[in-house]
Design a protein around this motif. Structure first.
Motif, PDB file in Angstrom:
ATOM      1  N   LEU A   1      37.271  30.383  35.729  1.00  0.00           N
ATOM      2  CA  LEU A   1      35.958  30.548  36.367  1.00  0.00           C
ATOM      3  C   LEU A   1      34.918  31.082  35.382  1.00  0.00           C
ATOM      4  O   LEU A   1      33.755  30.664  35.407  1.00  0.00           O
ATOM      5  CB  LEU A   1      36.084  31.470  37.589  1.00  0.00           C
ATOM      6  CG  LEU A   1      37.010  30.928  38.698  1.00  0.00           C
ATOM      7  CD1 LEU A   1      37.110  31.936  39.846  1.00  0.00           C
ATOM      8  CD2 LEU A   1      36.521  29.576  39.209  1.00  0.00           C
TER       9      LEU A   1
ATOM     10  N   ARG B   1      33.833  28.240  33.119  1.00  0.00           N
ATOM     11  CA  ARG B   1      32.914  27.347  33.811  1.00  0.00           C
ATOM     12  C   ARG B   1      31.495  27.943  33.860  1.00  0.00           C
ATOM     13  O   ARG B   1      30.511  27.253  33.588  1.00  0.00           O
ATOM     14  CB  ARG B   1      33.426  27.084  35.235  1.00  0.00           C
ATOM     15  CG  ARG B   1      32.474  26.295  36.103  1.00  0.00           C
ATOM     16  CD  ARG B   1      32.208  24.909  35.498  1.00  0.00           C
ATOM     17  NE  ARG B   1      31.155  24.216  36.192  1.00  0.00           N
ATOM     18  CZ  ARG B   1      31.342  23.112  36.934  1.00  0.00           C
ATOM     19  NH1 ARG B   1      32.532  22.585  37.036  1.00  0.00           N
ATOM     20  NH2 ARG B   1      30.322  22.534  37.525  1.00  0.00           N
TER      21      ARG B   1
ATOM     22  N   ALA C   1      29.926  27.760  30.431  1.00  0.00           N
ATOM     23  CA  ALA C   1      29.547  26.382  30.103  1.00  0.00           C
ATOM     24  C   ALA C   1      28.292  25.977  30.873  1.00  0.00           C
ATOM     25  O   ALA C   1      27.398  25.327  30.326  1.00  0.00           O
ATOM     26  CB  ALA C   1      30.703  25.430  30.407  1.00  0.00           C
ATOM     27  N   ASP C   2      28.224  26.361  32.153  1.00  0.00           N
ATOM     28  CA  ASP C   2      27.027  26.061  32.951  1.00  0.00           C
ATOM     29  C   ASP C   2      25.786  26.666  32.286  1.00  0.00           C
ATOM     30  O   ASP C   2      24.734  26.026  32.211  1.00  0.00           O
ATOM     31  CB  ASP C   2      27.171  26.627  34.370  1.00  0.00           C
ATOM     32  CG  ASP C   2      28.118  25.803  35.242  1.00  0.00           C
ATOM     33  OD1 ASP C   2      28.461  24.664  34.850  1.00  0.00           O
ATOM     34  OD2 ASP C   2      28.513  26.304  36.312  1.00  0.00           O
TER      35      ASP C   2
END
Lengths: 414, 414
Positions: free
Chosen positions: B249, B252, B255-256
């Motif tokens: 998580l 992610r 990366a977002d």
């Protein structure tokens, strides 16, 4: 542990230790400690065990379900049977004590009874249940299910190593088509290593098992889309791993909360499979297998309700694969075990078994309870599995004391 | 798309469409669309392609690296080569357009040049690079690496299907021991399907690729302890899956955040392996393979710094397995492609390729850029991969216009 009490009860720790060491030697070469059911090595262990039973003055037989039973006749013909035992098969690469300790404690009890000149009214049977561990046939507790009339008929046609389970039971000396549920068993006790860290951590040699937790298995599936990991922008992907990771953490938090209550509760995501599991593809699918265990049925129902809602919230499919209720021990037998530990000066506590055992099946046909003894680091099913012979001997002494009481209290109808 | 402009440039959409359909027919039976490098089916596709090149008036050869090249001689002997192409091999079960579209667009350009009576000063070469996709030898871009002098020597001794890569290149007609980096290539263009959803979503037929993202692969390992899932209390376990899920998580979210910046950035946990992955054992170990891609090296460095810290915070081991920098396209060639699209009235945007391509290797030896065309749903490497022939034809027209300008602008030293 109380050496004085032990010597009074003539449980011979050295003799028990020698048996534990001798049976451990019967293992697949280079794979300590491996003696899987339905293998020649298992039958080699059985032959040794039968010899030790006979040397202890027991009359041995293999019953219809393939269990090895050593019998010491009681005073009163037809009074019924008090039974003690566990299993001598192991998982691959693990188990010098898991099961074995309970069988050999039973054998030592049978010897101690005779050493002391005790004769029970009931017959005493020491049992080595067939195939308690998940065997090559993919199922467990074959012998205790068979003896208690709970072996599913369709298991018998399962195939492994070129023959079906029915034929494999026959190879072990059984005749499963002739098995009928035993109606003569008046009580059952099983000693087992705890397979958990609680007794060791609390410095207690004896656990009185008040229930065997129910085991529920749930498959949770999350679907995504297998896009190219390099070219699909972060905000345009449906990555199945993201809701799966969120669910892992939510399941852990929920399990922690339920475990903080009075009952035993665990939930574990033990299997996790991702597809296509390729470095450059966004995860398209995750399957998680949850193993949940509860001593209180209400806890399990609360967990399953919650999981249905939480799974749906994450777009996951939640499917209960199997759901077995907890099996409480017989309260009066627990009281007797506790009183015996108290009398022998052995530190003890009540506890729940998170693992399944032959006793769970025996509990359906007879008053049943278990004794746990500590194992090092709580480890089991691994080569490092270890329990102290002194603790096993103390557990045997607690059971012997309890059997004397059971023999006195359980009605004898001759 | 501008039909008028196309017809002016004599890119024959129907002829290109017929070629795309004909090559698609050459596939492993029952596995559309499969023509893996180093298989008889691949050589069958190559033979068809060579025939089409010859029918188009090109002089064909297999170069030392196993690439199929069709040549149209220029006016000025020794002026050097303008090269156009891609690859005709596919992944298993996928790829009617990935690579193929670029090779056949090149072939159509060579035909259009002759149809229009254009003669370049430079030679024009249409290339089908050998084994761009990861082949049975486990490596990719064999032909473009070989042609540009970047094929690692130790790859040649890799074994698959009973012979080494060197022998497999020879089977394809090459002689890799004789390969030397091409010094005569003065420019390279590659058309490719986008393999992502951006052009389709924005309704644009042309992407001018300004860079091929760098690809970094990182192995993250989390260790726990394989306790019994039923007997180990929730508060006494070290479950490797918990920190692993937290890291998934966190990765992610990071990366977002990086993807929200001006550069192209993706990070994907594409492989996830758990041990022992048994229902009743607490996870003891998780390995996660991260595929991270960035057009801006600074973004990748920020990500790797962050991952080192975040991994350590979760007790994870973080190991960079491979780390390739981004490959910017040649700015002047991008400008020419953009001007050509503008001239032809084709909607276009600049973009980054998140996937690797033969152009990444050609960029080391010649001014290079790529043209992307939309693919349905951004899907590739699957049977459903689809691109419209009209878009591919428009891309070819943009490249032809660009080649005319490159031929004029690139110095000719006779």
């Amino acid at each position: 542990m109380s050496g004085a009490a032990l010597s009074n009860l003539r449980i011979d720790t050295a003799r028990l230790g020698a048996d534990l060491a001798a049976l451990a030697e019967i293992t697949e070469p280079g794979r300590p400690w491996t003696r899987r059911a339905f293998t020649p090595k298992f039958l080699e262990g059985r032959a040794w065990l039968e010899g030790r039973m006979q040397a202890a003055g027991l009359t041995t037989r293999i019953d219809a379900a393939g269990n090895l039973i050593g019998r010491l006749a009681g005073k009163t013909s037809g009074a019924g049977v008090l039974m003690v035992g566990s299993h001598s098969d192991t998982v691959p690469d693990g188990g010098r004590f898991d099961g074995i300790a309970g069988v050999l404690a039973g054998l030592e009890i049978a010897r101690a009874v005779q050493d002391q000149g005790i004769t029970f009214a009931h017959d005493l049977e020491i049992v080595d249940f067939l195939a308690e561990e998940v065997s090559i046939f993919g199922v467990s507790c074959v012998g205790s299910r068979g003896l208690s009339g709970q072996l599913p008929e369709d298991w018998l046609s399962r195939i492994a190593d070129g023959r079906d389970l029915k034929a494999a039971i026959a190879e072990a000396g059984g005749a499963i088509e002739e098995a009928t549920p035993r109606a003569d068993v008046k009580g059952f006790l099983e000693l087992h290593i705890e397979q958990g860290p609680v007794l060791e951590a609390e410095g207690l040699p004896i656990g009185v098992v008040t229930a065997i937790a129910g085991i529920t298995r749930v498959l949770v599936t999350v679907a995504g889309r297998p896009d190219h990991a390099g070219t699909t922008p972060m905000n345009a992907r449906q990555d199945a791993l993201i809701p799966a990771a969120e669910l892992v953490l939510a399941i852990r938090a929920k399990a922690d909360a339920l475990a903080a209550g009075p009952g035993h509760f665990t939930a574990t995501v033990g299997e996790f499979r991702m597809e296509p599991n390729a470095a450059n593809v966004v995860p398209a699918r995750v399957e998680m297998l949850i193993d949940a265990r509860a001593s209180e049925r209400a806890d399990m129902e609360a967990f399953l309700d919650w999981l249905g809602t939480e799974g749906a919230r994450h777009g996951a499919e939640v499917k209960v694969l199997s759901d077995n209720p907890p099996k409480p021990s017989h309260p009066a037998v627990c009281d007797l075990l506790e009183a015996a530990a108290e009398k022998l000066g052995a530190g003890h506590r009540r506890m729940v078994s998170g693992a399944g055992h032959d006793a769970a099946w025996m509990g359906r046909i007879a008053p049943t309870a278990m004794v746990f003894v500590p194992c090092a680091g709580g480890r089991s099913h691994c080569p490092e599995e270890w329990a102290e012979t002194g603790d096993i001997a103390l557990g045997a002494a607690v059971m012997l004391e309890t059997l004397i009481e059971m023999d006195r209290l359980v009605p004898v109808i001759a």
